[in-house]
Design a protein around this motif. Structure first.
Motif, PDB file in Angstrom:
ATOM      1  N   THR A 170       6.708   0.249   5.237  1.00 38.70           N
ATOM      2  CA  THR A 170       7.202   1.503   4.819  1.00 38.70           C
ATOM      3  C   THR A 170       7.618   1.204   3.548  1.00 38.70           C
ATOM      4  O   THR A 170       6.859   0.364   2.614  1.00 38.70           O
ATOM      5  N   GLN A 171       8.182   2.159   2.681  1.00 39.57           N
ATOM      6  CA  GLN A 171       8.333   2.119   1.087  1.00 39.57           C
ATOM      7  C   GLN A 171       9.586   1.415   0.620  1.00 39.57           C
ATOM      8  O   GLN A 171       9.909   1.503  -0.178  1.00 39.57           O
ATOM      9  N   LEU A 172      10.291   0.737   1.649  1.00 43.85           N
ATOM     10  CA  LEU A 172      11.211   0.067   1.357  1.00 43.85           C
ATOM     11  C   LEU A 172      10.912  -1.249   0.567  1.00 43.85           C
ATOM     12  O   LEU A 172       9.933  -2.043   0.744  1.00 43.85           O
ATOM     13  N   ASN A 173      11.996  -1.693  -0.320  1.00 45.65           N
ATOM     14  CA  ASN A 173      11.607  -3.012  -0.879  1.00 45.65           C
ATOM     15  C   ASN A 173      12.307  -4.099  -0.132  1.00 45.65           C
ATOM     16  O   ASN A 173      13.642  -3.992  -0.258  1.00 45.65           O
ATOM     17  N   PRO A 174      11.709  -5.245   0.130  1.00 49.09           N
ATOM     18  CA  PRO A 174      12.413  -6.207   1.023  1.00 49.09           C
ATOM     19  C   PRO A 174      13.253  -7.210   0.392  1.00 49.09           C
ATOM     20  O   PRO A 174      14.142  -7.844   0.987  1.00 49.09           O
ATOM     21  N   THR A 175      13.498  -7.206  -1.121  1.00 51.89           N
ATOM     22  CA  THR A 175      14.226  -8.005  -1.626  1.00 51.89           C
ATOM     23  C   THR A 175      15.806  -7.402  -2.005  1.00 51.89           C
ATOM     24  O   THR A 175      16.672  -7.894  -2.479  1.00 51.89           O
ATOM     25  N   ILE A 176      15.938  -5.995  -1.886  1.00 54.49           N
ATOM     26  CA  ILE A 176      17.076  -5.473  -2.330  1.00 54.49           C
ATOM     27  C   ILE A 176      18.072  -4.971  -1.008  1.00 54.49           C
ATOM     28  O   ILE A 176      17.369  -4.198  -0.071  1.00 54.49           O
ATOM     29  N   SER A 177      18.813  -5.732  -0.856  1.00 50.54           N
ATOM     30  CA  SER A 177      19.757  -5.759   0.542  1.00 50.54           C
ATOM     31  C   SER A 177      21.212  -5.329   0.189  1.00 50.54           C
ATOM     32  O   SER A 177      21.368  -5.155  -0.910  1.00 50.54           O
ATOM     33  N   PHE A 178      21.729  -5.101   1.470  1.00 51.41           N
ATOM     34  CA  PHE A 178      23.147  -4.362   1.128  1.00 51.41           C
ATOM     35  C   PHE A 178      24.198  -5.536   1.722  1.00 51.41           C
ATOM     36  O   PHE A 178      25.260  -5.436   1.369  1.00 51.41           O
ATOM     37  N   LEU A 179      23.822  -6.127   3.013  1.00 52.39           N
ATOM     38  CA  LEU A 179      24.942  -6.957   3.497  1.00 52.39           C
ATOM     39  C   LEU A 179      24.717  -8.380   3.008  1.00 52.39           C
ATOM     40  O   LEU A 179      25.809  -8.792   2.502  1.00 52.39           O
ATOM     41  N   HIS A 180      23.490  -8.780   3.082  1.00 55.38           N
ATOM     42  CA  HIS A 180      23.451 -10.150   2.208  1.00 55.38           C
ATOM     43  C   HIS A 180      23.198 -10.055   0.993  1.00 55.38           C
ATOM     44  O   HIS A 180      22.539  -9.022   0.594  1.00 55.38           O
ATOM     45  N   THR A 181      23.340 -11.222   0.381  1.00 55.55           N
ATOM     46  CA  THR A 181      23.412 -10.835  -1.359  1.00 55.55           C
ATOM     47  C   THR A 181      21.901 -11.081  -1.699  1.00 55.55           C
ATOM     48  O   THR A 181      21.434 -12.066  -1.077  1.00 55.55           O
ATOM     49  N   PRO A 182      21.384 -10.223  -2.421  1.00 60.27           N
ATOM     50  CA  PRO A 182      19.874 -10.437  -2.819  1.00 60.27           C
ATOM     51  C   PRO A 182      19.677 -11.564  -3.509  1.00 60.27           C
ATOM     52  O   PRO A 182      20.772 -12.098  -4.554  1.00 60.27           O
ATOM     53  N   GLY A 183      18.788 -12.462  -3.471  1.00 58.87           N
ATOM     54  CA  GLY A 183      18.581 -13.642  -4.301  1.00 58.87           C
ATOM     55  C   GLY A 183      17.166 -13.965  -4.725  1.00 58.87           C
ATOM     56  O   GLY A 183      16.545 -13.200  -4.251  1.00 58.87           O
ATOM     57  N   GLU A 184      16.798 -15.209  -5.207  1.00 54.86           N
ATOM     58  CA  GLU A 184      15.573 -15.491  -5.628  1.00 54.86           C
ATOM     59  C   GLU A 184      14.636 -16.024  -4.256  1.00 54.86           C
ATOM     60  O   GLU A 184      15.125 -16.854  -3.326  1.00 54.86           O
ATOM     61  N   ARG A 185      13.382 -15.751  -4.442  1.00 51.53           N
ATOM     62  CA  ARG A 185      12.481 -16.104  -3.653  1.00 51.53           C
ATOM     63  C   ARG A 185      12.777 -15.818  -1.910  1.00 51.53           C
ATOM     64  O   ARG A 185      12.529 -16.639  -1.024  1.00 51.53           O
ATOM     65  N   GLY A 244       0.793  -1.240  -0.063  1.00 51.64           N
ATOM     66  CA  GLY A 244       0.093  -0.031   0.096  1.00 51.64           C
ATOM     67  C   GLY A 244       0.902   1.335   0.105  1.00 51.64           C
ATOM     68  O   GLY A 244       0.080   2.463  -0.120  1.00 51.64           O
ATOM     69  N   LEU A 245       2.022   0.957   0.239  1.00 50.92           N
ATOM     70  CA  LEU A 245       3.066   2.300   0.067  1.00 50.92           C
ATOM     71  C   LEU A 245       3.883   2.147  -0.942  1.00 50.92           C
ATOM     72  O   LEU A 245       5.377   2.417  -0.596  1.00 50.92           O
ATOM     73  N   LEU A 246       3.601   1.975  -2.044  1.00 53.39           N
ATOM     74  CA  LEU A 246       4.595   2.059  -3.192  1.00 53.39           C
ATOM     75  C   LEU A 246       5.110   3.146  -3.343  1.00 53.39           C
ATOM     76  O   LEU A 246       4.418   4.331  -3.422  1.00 53.39           O
ATOM     77  N   SER A 247       6.521   3.415  -3.901  1.00 50.01           N
ATOM     78  CA  SER A 247       7.140   4.489  -4.197  1.00 50.01           C
ATOM     79  C   SER A 247       8.105   4.136  -5.319  1.00 50.01           C
ATOM     80  O   SER A 247       9.049   3.510  -4.928  1.00 50.01           O
ATOM     81  N   GLY A 248       8.126   4.673  -6.434  1.00 49.70           N
ATOM     82  CA  GLY A 248       8.896   4.407  -7.486  1.00 49.70           C
ATOM     83  C   GLY A 248      10.421   5.062  -7.216  1.00 49.70           C
ATOM     84  O   GLY A 248      11.423   4.698  -7.434  1.00 49.70           O
ATOM     85  N   LYS A 249      10.211   6.346  -6.558  1.00 46.82           N
ATOM     86  CA  LYS A 249      11.193   7.063  -6.218  1.00 46.82           C
ATOM     87  C   LYS A 249      12.136   6.399  -5.212  1.00 46.82           C
ATOM     88  O   LYS A 249      13.432   6.410  -5.114  1.00 46.82           O
ATOM     89  N   ALA A 250      11.548   5.678  -4.207  1.00 45.03           N
ATOM     90  CA  ALA A 250      12.300   4.969  -2.971  1.00 45.03           C
ATOM     91  C   ALA A 250      12.794   3.648  -3.532  1.00 45.03           C
ATOM     92  O   ALA A 250      14.133   3.279  -3.417  1.00 45.03           O
ATOM     93  N   TYR A 289      12.578   2.976   8.776  1.00 42.12           N
ATOM     94  CA  TYR A 289      12.398   4.256   8.427  1.00 42.12           C
ATOM     95  C   TYR A 289      13.926   5.116   8.405  1.00 42.12           C
ATOM     96  O   TYR A 289      14.119   5.967   7.701  1.00 42.12           O
ATOM     97  N   LYS A 290      14.609   4.867   9.324  1.00 44.26           N
ATOM     98  CA  LYS A 290      16.132   5.506   9.494  1.00 44.26           C
ATOM     99  C   LYS A 290      16.691   5.068   8.150  1.00 44.26           C
ATOM    100  O   LYS A 290      17.532   5.890   7.572  1.00 44.26           O
ATOM    101  N   LEU A 291      16.647   3.845   8.024  1.00 43.35           N
ATOM    102  CA  LEU A 291      17.427   3.264   6.558  1.00 43.35           C
ATOM    103  C   LEU A 291      16.658   3.943   5.355  1.00 43.35           C
ATOM    104  O   LEU A 291      17.460   4.264   4.259  1.00 43.35           O
ATOM    105  N   LEU A 292      15.530   4.077   5.344  1.00 43.73           N
ATOM    106  CA  LEU A 292      14.673   4.782   4.163  1.00 43.73           C
ATOM    107  C   LEU A 292      15.326   6.273   4.080  1.00 43.73           C
ATOM    108  O   LEU A 292      15.497   6.602   2.927  1.00 43.73           O
ATOM    109  N   LYS A 293      15.458   6.939   5.156  1.00 43.02           N
ATOM    110  CA  LYS A 293      15.730   8.320   5.325  1.00 43.02           C
ATOM    111  C   LYS A 293      17.273   8.330   4.569  1.00 43.02           C
ATOM    112  O   LYS A 293      17.581   9.363   3.629  1.00 43.02           O
TER     113      LYS A 293
END
Length: 338
Positions: free
Chosen positions: A220-235, A90-96, A319-323
């Motif tokens: 939040t408007q974060l995408n749960p599949t795009i990460s920074f420490l752990h490598t993003p993967g399938e599913r 419900g909080l989709l954001s293309g910019k984020a 929210y802190k990470l999103l900022k």
């Protein structure tokens, strides 16, 4: 008051007007299914459902849950997290989304964020050991080694190096469990499958923390599949793995120390089969209740100047990470200060 509901028995979940109807089943001595009395759960009372047993449902139910924003998390027989039904974002954001993808693609930004996740996690691990060190447990050696390794994080310029340092720190941290715990030994960390009681609690608690973090990210408007420490993967929702690193020491590990040292969970709450150790149903209920108590516990937040719960703290971290990703404010991981 809204709360999480945990379904330990297999059964049928249906929509009944604006209420959830759950009919659990058991087996008799002959192996036949026996329906137990139905339980009615007002949808207004539910934040999320955890299904540990086989759950039968139809699309009408999931449409209802989606409309009401109620996720369902599924676990297999061996207590492994297998996936979630998540309501429509419900909080989709293309910019984020674009900003988050750019942050991942930048080696420097990704490495900086990965380093911060680990700094926060290590700080909280050390604070755990300090707490017990002040109470007569001899943990000075472990604390000193962990601090020395934490200083080398500044020298790491790749995520893989950071993960390597974190692995060495966590190995020392887990070795301290045998000193912190009175009647249980952890030994070596084993995951799939956990081979003893402490490893079983760590795996089970970490999965609970992971799903709680997933819910917070989804708000939040974060995408749960795009990460920074752990490598993003399938599913998999790898960003939840990143953020939960900070909270596993202060939520999961603290609960483990409490339930074991206060004998709330004992040897009889586990099933040991074929080098695999798992909580039985009674043990799960005790541990889940202790985790819920911890999530709802409040403390005075220094920056906000008011009391917040640990559950809400996870959402604040998102929210802190999103900022930071949006270039509004630099991300600083939560660090215990008591």
């Amino acid at each position: 008051m809204k709360r999480s509901f945990y379904l330990f028995n297999p059964g049928l979940m249906e929509r009944k007007d604006n209420t959830l109807k759950f009919t659990s089943v058991s087996t008799d001595e002959l192996g036949n299914e026996v329906k137990l009395p139905a339980r009615f759960i007002p949808i207004e009372d539910v934040t999320e459902l955890y299904a540990f047993g086989s759950l039968k449902a139809n699309s009408s139910l999931y449409n209802f849950l989606g409309q009401r924003g109620v996720p369902v998390h599924f676990f297999d027989y061996y207590e492994n997290y297998t996936g979630s039904f998540m309501p429509r974002d419900g909080l989709l954001s293309g910019k984020a989304l674009i900003a988050q993808a750019k942050a991942y693609q930048s080696t420097k930004r990704r490495t900086d964020l990965a380093r911060k996740f680990i700094r926060g996690a290590v700080w909280n691990m050390i604070m755990n050991l300090n707490y017990y060190n002040r109470r007569g447990k001899d943990l000075e050696g472990c604390i000193k080694e962990m601090k020395a390794l934490a200083k080398t994080l500044d020298e790491a310029h790749m995520v893989e190096e950071i993960m390597g340092i974190e692995g060495n720190i966590r190995r020392i941290y887990y070795s301290a469990f045998d000193i912190v715990l009175d009647d249980f030994n952890m030994g070596v960390r084993t995951k799939q499958p956990p081979e003893n009681e402490v490893n079983a609690l760590i795996s089970f608690g970490n999965m609970m923390c992971y799903t709680e973090t997933l819910k917070a990210v989804h708000q939040t408007q974060l995408n749960p599949t795009i990460s920074f420490l752990h490598t993003p993967g399938e599913r998999r929702y790898s960003l939840c793995l990143d953020i939960s690193e900070i909270f596993k020491p202060i939520i999961v590990d603290r609960v483990i120390f409490k339930v074991l040292n206060k004998h709330a969970i004992q040897k009889g709450h586990f099933d040991n089969k074929l080098n695999r150790c798992l909580l039985n149903d009674k043990g799960k209920k005790i541990f889940v209740a202790a985790m819920e108590e911890r999530y709802n516990e409040t403390f005075r937040h220094r920056s906000l100047g008011r009391n917040v719960s640990y559950r809400h703290l996870i959402k604040l971290e998102c929210y802190k990470l999103l900022k930071d990703i949006l270039g509004i404010e630099e991300y600083k991981p939560f660090k215990m200060y008591w």
